[in-house]
Design a protein around this motif. Structure first.
Motif, PDB file in Angstrom:
ATOM      1  N   ARG A  83       4.043  66.367  70.590  1.00 12.45           N
ATOM      2  CA  ARG A  83       2.640  66.072  70.678  1.00 12.45           C
ATOM      3  C   ARG A  83       1.803  66.696  69.296  1.00 12.45           C
ATOM      4  O   ARG A  83       0.739  66.161  68.990  1.00 12.45           O
ATOM      5  CB  ARG A  83       2.147  66.582  72.041  1.00 12.45           C
ATOM      6  N   GLN A 101       8.264  78.311  69.220  1.00  9.49           N
ATOM      7  CA  GLN A 101       7.672  78.975  70.424  1.00  9.49           C
ATOM      8  C   GLN A 101       6.943  77.748  71.374  1.00  9.49           C
ATOM      9  O   GLN A 101       6.351  77.937  72.217  1.00  9.49           O
ATOM     10  CB  GLN A 101       6.575  79.843  70.156  1.00  9.49           C
ATOM     11  N   SER A 136       7.988  73.848  73.346  1.00  9.53           N
ATOM     12  CA  SER A 136       9.064  73.133  73.950  1.00  9.53           C
ATOM     13  C   SER A 136       9.217  71.657  73.023  1.00  9.53           C
ATOM     14  O   SER A 136       8.396  71.596  72.260  1.00  9.53           O
ATOM     15  CB  SER A 136       8.569  72.527  75.530  1.00  9.53           C
ATOM     16  N   GLY A 137      10.329  71.096  73.442  1.00  9.83           N
ATOM     17  CA  GLY A 137      10.306  69.754  72.405  1.00  9.83           C
ATOM     18  C   GLY A 137       9.419  68.902  72.588  1.00  9.83           C
ATOM     19  O   GLY A 137       8.887  68.232  71.473  1.00  9.83           O
ATOM     20  N   GLY A 138       8.983  68.636  73.848  1.00  8.90           N
ATOM     21  CA  GLY A 138       7.863  67.609  73.977  1.00  8.90           C
ATOM     22  C   GLY A 138       6.541  67.960  73.352  1.00  8.90           C
ATOM     23  O   GLY A 138       5.509  67.285  73.054  1.00  8.90           O
ATOM     24  N   GLN A 139       6.410  69.380  73.458  1.00  7.50           N
ATOM     25  CA  GLN A 139       5.157  69.908  72.856  1.00  7.50           C
ATOM     26  C   GLN A 139       5.035  69.951  71.387  1.00  7.50           C
ATOM     27  O   GLN A 139       4.285  69.524  70.678  1.00  7.50           O
ATOM     28  CB  GLN A 139       4.844  71.479  73.329  1.00  7.50           C
ATOM     29  N   ARG A 140       6.280  70.089  70.746  1.00  9.98           N
ATOM     30  CA  ARG A 140       6.125  69.570  69.206  1.00  9.98           C
ATOM     31  C   ARG A 140       6.067  68.428  68.915  1.00  9.98           C
ATOM     32  O   ARG A 140       5.460  68.074  67.958  1.00  9.98           O
ATOM     33  CB  ARG A 140       7.987  70.079  68.782  1.00  9.98           C
ATOM     34  N   GLY A 166      10.159  60.198  72.684  1.00  9.07           N
ATOM     35  CA  GLY A 166      11.347  60.334  72.990  1.00  9.07           C
ATOM     36  C   GLY A 166      11.612  61.501  73.734  1.00  9.07           C
ATOM     37  O   GLY A 166      12.702  61.738  74.485  1.00  9.07           O
ATOM     38  N   ASN A 167      10.765  62.691  73.545  1.00  5.80           N
ATOM     39  CA  ASN A 167      11.074  63.697  74.033  1.00  5.80           C
ATOM     40  C   ASN A 167       9.947  64.220  75.278  1.00  5.80           C
ATOM     41  O   ASN A 167       9.810  65.401  75.747  1.00  5.80           O
ATOM     42  CB  ASN A 167      10.927  65.044  73.008  1.00  5.80           C
ATOM     43  N   LEU A 168       9.197  63.165  75.874  1.00  8.12           N
ATOM     44  CA  LEU A 168       8.091  63.422  76.870  1.00  8.12           C
ATOM     45  C   LEU A 168       8.540  62.528  78.148  1.00  8.12           C
ATOM     46  O   LEU A 168       9.096  61.704  78.201  1.00  8.12           O
ATOM     47  CB  LEU A 168       6.916  62.761  76.334  1.00  8.12           C
TER      48      LEU A 168
END
Ligand SMILES: Nc1ncnc2c1ncn2[C@@H]1O[C@H](COP(=O)(O)OP(=O)(O)OP(=O)(O)O)[C@@H](O)[C@H]1O
Ligand SMILES: Nc1ncnc2c1ncn2[C@@H]1O[C@H](COP(=O)(O)OP(=O)(O)OP(=O)(O)O)[C@@H](O)[C@H]1O
Ligand SMILES: [Mg+2]
Ligand SMILES: [Mg+2]
Lengths: 227, 227
Positions: B149, B141, B143-147, B170-172
């Motif tokens: 973090r 639930q 986003s990639g960048g949230q994961r 890499g995803n931020l």
């Protein structure tokens, strides 16, 4: 043509509502090449998932090739997706028990392509991403960027009408990243509609049309050279 | 101090041998801050996994705090890792059934920290990465960048002696990425030894000491300002 009209996508977590896409409207012509950029959590993957028929909007309409996607049955949506859309996932979604070669070949197997032609096309796309020496490796035997390149090769092998790429260079060094985007741009020159989500402006600014997403809304939709 | 002496790591796939690390020697002092850059597939994650006691070399010696790691039992290696090393994985390794908050709290639970203090420290690190509004979300639930973090927050919560970060941005987007590296640099100023693997020179060049890896070898180990 791809047409999104007043798309909303709301997620519910417990008693919290997340308005991931907030009144998004977008028109994309065949053969166009555009990038989507924006902060982490701004809704880019959600937008791409809706475009790729992997998710359905909470409200609004999605017209693809003149057909309203929201009126199709799940089976019709799945077959439309298989035939028309290539997807490079932000986290690849490779099948752990299959080798790189088998992962890339899989769409052709599902489409009934004969073995000789499968081998030939699989080798061609894996060579194009520099992985001809890793064909027998499974995902857990590959580096992060190598897995990303397998995902890219797999997305191109069916020569789809639309190619959606979610952060295709996030795990690649600058050199490999540029090779990848040049590969996708070559497919675009051959007629594929190309939509690239990226955090890297050096990649995103190569597209003539650049869309910026902030808090689930399109804050900017700009066509034209950057100076 | 961390000391790698003539480290080799060879993987075998079928009848193919991959020489992922090829005679790597490295000396790292307490409290140092260094970056490791290099092409996709050059051995960066493999090097970090050996430093973090997640993998053992095929040959060579790894001395950590004066103890030869290769002579420790698996249990001793595991407890050394838990006590001394924080790891941000290239692909996060979050636990799917736990929320962001529970994922970050987990090392404290395993260490027997009382609930009141756990809640306080967990909230603090999640706020530091801007995720105080996502604490109840599970990884799928986010986003990639949230994961990414969440993984960063989890790696810092035990205040380890050494923090190893594999592609932490890499995803931020650029802004979130800079916030993250500033957070890690603040921990380094407080005394944590910080090693960052990255493809982004804008991130990697912030470290005073920069190591470049090519084909499993250290091609460059440079200390000093970039002009
Ligand atoms: N378990 C494994 N079995 C076989 N080969 C492996 C395994 N893990 C890694 N490799 C190979 O070792 C080499 C180094 O991998 P590594 O993951 O360290 O690269 P990397 O520098 O982190 O790359 P990236 O930047 O793409 O993440 C690669 O060529 C990879 O194919
Ligand atoms: N299944 C879900 N349930 C609840 N919230 C979700 C879900 N998926 C995404 N979200 C939320 O929706 C927002 C948009 O997520 P999305 O993955 O589209 O962002 P993104 O722009 O791709 O971010 P990133 O650059 O970090 O990958 C985020 O705030 C996220 O927490
Ligand atoms: Mg995303
Ligand atoms: Mg790696």
């Amino acid at each position: 043509i791809i047409l999104l009209q007043h798309i909303h996508r709301i997620f519910t977590v417990g008693d919290q509502e997340v308005h991931a896409l907030d009144d998004v409207s977008l028109e994309i012509a065949y053969g166009e090449y555009l990038s989507i950029m924006g902060p982490s959590g701004s809704g880019k993957s959600t937008l791409l998932n809706i475009l790729g028929l992997l998710d359905t909007p909470t409200s609004g309409r999605y017209i693809l090739d003149g057909r309203d996607i929201t009126t199709l049955s799940p089976d019709e949506q799945a077959s439309t997706r298989r035939e028309k859309v290539g997807f490079v996932f932000q986290f690849f979604q490779l099948i752990p028990r299959l080798t790189a070669e088998q992962n890339v070949e899989l769409p052709l197997v599902l489409a009934g392509t004969p073995p000789g032609e499968r081998k030939k096309r699989t080798w061609k796309v894996l060579k194009a991403v520099g992985l001809e020496n890793r064909m027998g490796h499974r995902p857990d035997q590959l580096s992060g960027g190598q897995r990303q390149r397998v995902a890219i090769a797999r997305s191109t092998i069916m020569q789809p009408g639309v190619l959606l790429a979610d952060e295709p260079t996030g795990n690649l060094d600058r050199h490999s990243g540029i090779e990848v985007i040049e590969l996708l741009e070559e497919l675009n020159r051959q007629g594929i509609t190309l939509i690239v989500v990226t955090h890297d402006p050096e990649i995103g600014n190569r597209a003539l049309r650049r869309i910026r997403l902030v808090d689930g809304r399109i804050s900017c939709d700009h066509t034209g050279r950057i100076d």
